[in-house]
Design a protein around this motif. Sequence first.
Motif, PDB file in Angstrom:
ATOM      1  N   LEU A 167       0.823  -1.128  -0.021  1.00  0.00           N
ATOM      2  CA  LEU A 167      -0.010   0.098  -0.037  1.00  0.00           C
ATOM      3  C   LEU A 167       0.801   1.328   0.016  1.00  0.00           C
ATOM      4  N   ASN A 168       2.318   1.200   0.362  1.00  0.00           N
ATOM      5  CA  ASN A 168       2.998   2.333   0.311  1.00  0.00           C
ATOM      6  C   ASN A 168       2.876   3.312  -0.756  1.00  0.00           C
ATOM      7  N   GLY A 169       2.334   4.516  -0.468  1.00  0.00           N
ATOM      8  CA  GLY A 169       2.297   5.480  -1.759  1.00  0.00           C
ATOM      9  C   GLY A 169       1.234   5.285  -2.587  1.00  0.00           C
ATOM     10  N   LYS A 170       0.525   4.294  -2.374  1.00  0.00           N
ATOM     11  CA  LYS A 170      -0.632   3.872  -3.226  1.00  0.00           C
ATOM     12  C   LYS A 170      -2.087   4.754  -3.134  1.00  0.00           C
ATOM     13  N   LYS A 171      -2.708   4.996  -3.904  1.00  0.00           N
ATOM     14  CA  LYS A 171      -4.221   5.381  -3.475  1.00  0.00           C
ATOM     15  C   LYS A 171      -4.933   4.046  -3.975  1.00  0.00           C
ATOM     16  N   PHE A 172      -5.892   3.607  -2.910  1.00  0.00           N
ATOM     17  CA  PHE A 172      -6.673   2.601  -2.887  1.00  0.00           C
ATOM     18  C   PHE A 172      -8.204   2.784  -2.682  1.00  0.00           C
ATOM     19  N   MET A 173      -9.051   1.899  -3.111  1.00  0.00           N
ATOM     20  CA  MET A 173     -10.380   1.630  -2.694  1.00  0.00           C
ATOM     21  C   MET A 173     -10.507   0.169  -1.997  1.00  0.00           C
ATOM     22  N   LEU A 174     -10.990   0.024  -1.028  1.00  0.00           N
ATOM     23  CA  LEU A 174     -11.205  -1.038  -0.184  1.00  0.00           C
ATOM     24  C   LEU A 174     -12.847  -1.162  -0.093  1.00  0.00           C
ATOM     25  N   VAL A 175     -13.249  -2.258  -0.421  1.00  0.00           N
ATOM     26  CA  VAL A 175     -14.763  -2.793  -0.019  1.00  0.00           C
ATOM     27  C   VAL A 175     -14.713  -3.850   1.140  1.00  0.00           C
ATOM     28  N   LEU A 176     -15.322  -3.338   2.210  1.00  0.00           N
ATOM     29  CA  LEU A 176     -15.186  -4.305   3.329  1.00  0.00           C
ATOM     30  C   LEU A 176     -17.033  -4.679   3.355  1.00  0.00           C
ATOM     31  N   ASP A 177     -17.188  -5.816   2.821  1.00  0.00           N
ATOM     32  CA  ASP A 177     -18.570  -6.310   2.596  1.00  0.00           C
ATOM     33  C   ASP A 177     -19.267  -7.120   3.961  1.00  0.00           C
ATOM     34  N   ASP A 178     -20.315  -6.869   4.373  1.00  0.00           N
ATOM     35  CA  ASP A 178     -20.833  -7.464   5.294  1.00  0.00           C
ATOM     36  C   ASP A 178     -20.095  -7.630   6.840  1.00  0.00           C
ATOM     37  N   VAL A 179     -20.060  -6.526   7.262  1.00  0.00           N
ATOM     38  CA  VAL A 179     -19.272  -6.497   8.597  1.00  0.00           C
ATOM     39  C   VAL A 179     -20.190  -6.441   9.506  1.00  0.00           C
ATOM     40  N   TRP A 180     -19.854  -7.104  10.634  1.00  0.00           N
ATOM     41  CA  TRP A 180     -20.813  -7.323  11.876  1.00  0.00           C
ATOM     42  C   TRP A 180     -20.348  -6.662  13.240  1.00  0.00           C
ATOM     43  N   SER A 181     -18.981  -6.696  13.331  1.00  0.00           N
ATOM     44  CA  SER A 181     -18.157  -6.422  14.636  1.00  0.00           C
ATOM     45  C   SER A 181     -18.169  -4.828  14.757  1.00  0.00           C
ATOM     46  N   ALA A 182     -18.450  -4.551  15.764  1.00  0.00           N
ATOM     47  CA  ALA A 182     -18.458  -2.876  16.171  1.00  0.00           C
ATOM     48  C   ALA A 182     -17.386  -2.891  17.243  1.00  0.00           C
ATOM     49  N   ASN A 183     -16.265  -3.670  17.277  1.00  0.00           N
ATOM     50  CA  ASN A 183     -15.283  -3.553  18.063  1.00  0.00           C
ATOM     51  C   ASN A 183     -14.324  -2.267  17.736  1.00  0.00           C
ATOM     52  N   ARG A 184     -14.316  -1.217  18.379  1.00  0.00           N
ATOM     53  CA  ARG A 184     -13.646   0.110  18.138  1.00  0.00           C
ATOM     54  C   ARG A 184     -12.059  -0.033  17.917  1.00  0.00           C
ATOM     55  N   ASN A 185     -11.639  -0.956  19.026  1.00  0.00           N
ATOM     56  CA  ASN A 185     -10.183  -1.080  18.929  1.00  0.00           C
ATOM     57  C   ASN A 185      -9.589  -1.997  17.770  1.00  0.00           C
ATOM     58  N   GLU A 186     -10.606  -2.955  17.339  1.00  0.00           N
ATOM     59  CA  GLU A 186      -9.922  -3.758  16.395  1.00  0.00           C
ATOM     60  C   GLU A 186      -9.873  -2.967  15.059  1.00  0.00           C
ATOM     61  N   TRP A 187     -11.194  -1.927  14.830  1.00  0.00           N
ATOM     62  CA  TRP A 187     -11.060  -1.164  13.661  1.00  0.00           C
ATOM     63  C   TRP A 187     -10.049  -0.327  13.695  1.00  0.00           C
ATOM     64  N   VAL A 188      -9.644   0.529  14.561  1.00  0.00           N
ATOM     65  CA  VAL A 188      -8.723   1.540  14.889  1.00  0.00           C
ATOM     66  C   VAL A 188      -7.214   0.620  14.338  1.00  0.00           C
ATOM     67  N   GLU A 189      -7.143  -0.630  15.044  1.00  0.00           N
ATOM     68  CA  GLU A 189      -5.660  -1.223  14.438  1.00  0.00           C
ATOM     69  C   GLU A 189      -5.905  -1.512  12.872  1.00  0.00           C
ATOM     70  N   LEU A 190      -6.824  -1.866  12.271  1.00  0.00           N
ATOM     71  CA  LEU A 190      -6.844  -1.905  10.890  1.00  0.00           C
ATOM     72  C   LEU A 190      -6.762  -0.883  10.413  1.00  0.00           C
ATOM     73  N   LEU A 191      -7.222   0.380  10.640  1.00  0.00           N
ATOM     74  CA  LEU A 191      -7.002   1.562  10.052  1.00  0.00           C
ATOM     75  C   LEU A 191      -5.610   2.100  10.120  1.00  0.00           C
ATOM     76  N   ASP A 192      -4.983   1.915  11.199  1.00  0.00           N
ATOM     77  CA  ASP A 192      -3.556   2.156  11.504  1.00  0.00           C
ATOM     78  C   ASP A 192      -2.554   1.768  10.368  1.00  0.00           C
ATOM     79  N   LEU A 193      -2.909   0.531  10.320  1.00  0.00           N
ATOM     80  CA  LEU A 193      -2.122  -0.356   9.191  1.00  0.00           C
ATOM     81  C   LEU A 193      -2.236  -0.027   7.703  1.00  0.00           C
ATOM     82  N   LEU A 194      -3.321   0.610   7.501  1.00  0.00           N
ATOM     83  CA  LEU A 194      -3.707   1.186   6.198  1.00  0.00           C
ATOM     84  C   LEU A 194      -3.481   2.423   6.024  1.00  0.00           C
ATOM     85  N   GLU A 195      -2.899   3.136   6.809  1.00  0.00           N
ATOM     86  CA  GLU A 195      -2.652   4.642   6.903  1.00  0.00           C
ATOM     87  C   GLU A 195      -1.384   4.799   5.990  1.00  0.00           C
TER      88      GLU A 195
END
Length: 737
Positions: A167-195
Amino acid sequence: MKVCRFFSSSNPLVFRFKMGHKVKELRESFDEIAAQKSIFHLTELGDSKPVGHRVRELTDSFVLMSKVFGREAEKERIMSFLLQPRGKSVGVIPIVGLGGLGKTTLAKMLYNDNRIDEHFPLKMWVCISEDGFDKKKTLVKIMNSITKQNLSDYDLGEMQISIREKLNGKKFMLVLDDVWSANRNEWVELLDLLEESESGSKIIVTTRSNSVAKTTGTTGAYELEGLPFEDCFSLFKKLVFNEGEAERYPNLVEIGNDIVDRCKGVPLAIRTLGSLLYANKNEQDWISIRDNEIWRLDQGEEDILPVLKLSYDQLPPYLKPCFAICSIFPKDYDFLSHEVTQLWMAHGLLQSSNGKEELEDIGLRYIKELCSRSFFQDIWDFGYIWSFRMHDLVHDLAMSMAHDECLVVNERIRNISKGTRHISVFDVRALHDIEDPKSLRTVKFEICPTESPVWLSTCRHLRMLVLRSSSSGVLPLIGGLKHLRYLHLTFDERIKKLPDSFWKLHNLQILYLKGCVEELPRDIRKLIRLRSLVFTTKQKRLPNDGLSSLKHLHSLIVADCTDLEVLFEEKQDVALLRLLFIKSCENLISLAPTPKFFAALENLIIENCPRLNLTEGVDIDQDIESRLHFLYIKGLPQLKTLPQWLQRSSKTLQDMAIINCENLSALPEWLPIFKSLKRLVLENCPKLSTLPEEGISHLTALESLVIAHCPALSERYKRNAGEGWDKIAHIPNIIFY
């Protein structure tokens, strides 16, 4: 008829023809029983979920626009967000709404828009479903979507490093289909990786949960509402009436208005009832559905279920138990027709209408009926096998109709009550809570315990047992399970000999032995009802009278038999064999001494057999016609031209693929005799430079031609590239790559 999920190859056929440039690699997994899915890219009629323990890794992003009604306004509103740069962080827009409203369809419309391709160098489509945000599983799916490879063996640290690099230096679009988990910590960890990506990257999240939308969104959630009535009614009419037919039935149109109004703008409800009413012009039947009291039930979040229940009530009695037992599979499951058919077969649910049909044909007929009524969707037609899925809400309906009889055992559901008959085990810790093992009819271990459960031997009425990836090397005590019809055993350590009690399972119809025995013994002849057999062996030759005693054998799968030299001997007779699948038999020289072995064969799949000569030892003088419909050949360096015995299939052959045959130099001049051939694939055959000059033009039924990585052939027949184009110009779908 069932083929195990132990093979992987590219599938360049109808899916390529219908959707253009897509080539999908499906990972080799001998443990499961669905290899055929990777044979061809074939026609997709819907959208894209797991198999057994196989979780859906990639929701297919294709959507057929002619089947979409409305949603253009919604698409453009979300598109404006996607195409706008929004600071340095990754922008996230959730699409939230009731199941069946079309959230995934809307996401697919966006994903496939040309503006997205121009704006985002990298696109990813990942199905989350009920996995939640299990970090490892989610990262594996993202990485698989980027690389089109299965990288599940990477550890978590390697996966994170690889994703950052991609992902380094690339602009992406990601579709996350059919999400059920509302765990904020898990979501923040994923976003940090995608930054690590370039600013302006975007994520679309589809979910039924408002709490998930609030957790994930960086902008307000897009709340998807029901389709406008006009679009709903257009969809309904397209499903119910043939073109121009509605004007002839004004009374039905009026009743249809009321039915559509009561569907509350949910496309799934309209598709379900539309499929139910198609070709039925009886006004009283329409009125009955419109006025059915089920519409008056209080409906909450699952308010589509009463609509689906109405369709279930309309099913013929023989289909109801077949539909309900499908709830033994988890949500987001990739069904394969042979797998479902054999489940029904094991439990005696298949009934012949005339007493003459084969069980496999009855099962496929049932599947087609359920597909026609929209209980199954996302259909892939492979010619001889179908793949399909079940909408989550339809799965809920199946569970409701099965009551407590079917259960998927996981970390959330562990209580196995006395009334439970069929279990699929994903969490072995739950096995301690079985109230009455004797009541079980189906046990499927998707994740196996380190040792075989002792209580299995007490399941006296068991019809189906699947025990995968056992490392104990100890065969469970199953000799007393006399009602067993379906047995799948996979062991990591070989057992030199099966116990004598094993051959007392006289009711077995389906047998899979992977890693279980070094030799296929003569005693297999005692399994006189066997219809499908999958095995590996270290033998050079099979027992003389072993297979020939299996008079009902329809499907034979032979894989990774590195020492096997001859498959069939002169005295062996497998007259009813309809499917033969051979993979990675390195020393196999010949298939059979005479074409009589192919008299009933409909599907022949051969992959990676370097010494196999398809003409070796075959007597072609016998006047025996063949019923072959499907031929797939891959990795046969001995193949220089097609064998002459193939001419005996001239009236029946419909699909043919020849892949990775490095010495194939020519197709025979008799190719035009295949008047039924619809699809032809030629891939990675570097010595093949020409087609029969007068051949292709006489293949009048040919609908699709793929020529891939055959440089000389491609150059000769590409449009405007050579004199050969006029020979193939009549074919509707031609793909070069």
